[in-house]
Motif scaffolding. Sequence first.
Motif, mmCIF file in Angstrom:
data_model
loop_
_atom_site.group_PDB
_atom_site.id
_atom_site.type_symbol
_atom_site.label_atom_id
_atom_site.label_comp_id
_atom_site.label_asym_id
_atom_site.label_seq_id
_atom_site.Cartn_x
_atom_site.Cartn_y
_atom_site.Cartn_z
ATOM 1 N N LEU A 1 -9.596 2.204 -0.729
ATOM 2 C CA LEU A 1 -9.367 0.565 -0.947
ATOM 3 C C LEU A 1 -10.108 -0.452 -0.463
ATOM 4 N N THR B 1 0.614 -0.933 -0.127
ATOM 5 C CA THR B 1 -0.360 0.292 -0.280
ATOM 6 C C THR B 1 1.002 0.748 0.098
ATOM 7 N N TRP C 1 -8.111 0.392 -5.235
ATOM 8 C CA TRP C 1 -9.194 1.018 -5.196
ATOM 9 C C TRP C 1 -10.488 1.407 -5.517
#
Length: 175
Positions: free
Chosen positions: A84, A29, A79
């Motif tokens: 997310l 991430t 996303w």
Amino acid sequence: MKNLSISLLFLFISSFANGQSIKKLDKITKDANEAKAAFLETDPHLQTLFESSHGYVIFPNIGKGGLGVGGATGNGVVWEKGQLVGYAKMTQLTLGFQAGGQGYSEVIFFQNKEAFDRFTSNKIEFGAEVSAVAIKPQASVGAKYLNGVLVFTQSKGGLMYEASLGGQKFSYTAK
């Protein structure tokens, strides 16, 4: 007593493995957010696509290599409407004239819910009909979706000579 020891050992191992996978997802991430910033630095017009697309996936670190037969793989973050929602894995196999290795980032925009749902239900594969746009200043200006999908790549390094055919396959896992 033996069953209790085995249960505690299993609990310890699964907790450790879960902690490792959480660390890995956090790293992916973080890398995806850095890749997004790099894409936007190269072409600020991409901001419009990040804001207007139904969803997108960023693969921050794809490694690719080959000699005759080639392959690539990378992990990404997905996303939907700015939130997310999951993670993805990309694998690629290519055949043809190729030699070398390279690293790159890839962002895939989904124009609408239908295209996004195809991706998240693991029903999307890219073949020769989908081409990625190598990002450069203003590359996104005038770029068009094909079947609800738009792909950009940004080189991170390496050297690869290639005239090959292949395709990318994706797998999605919800958060």
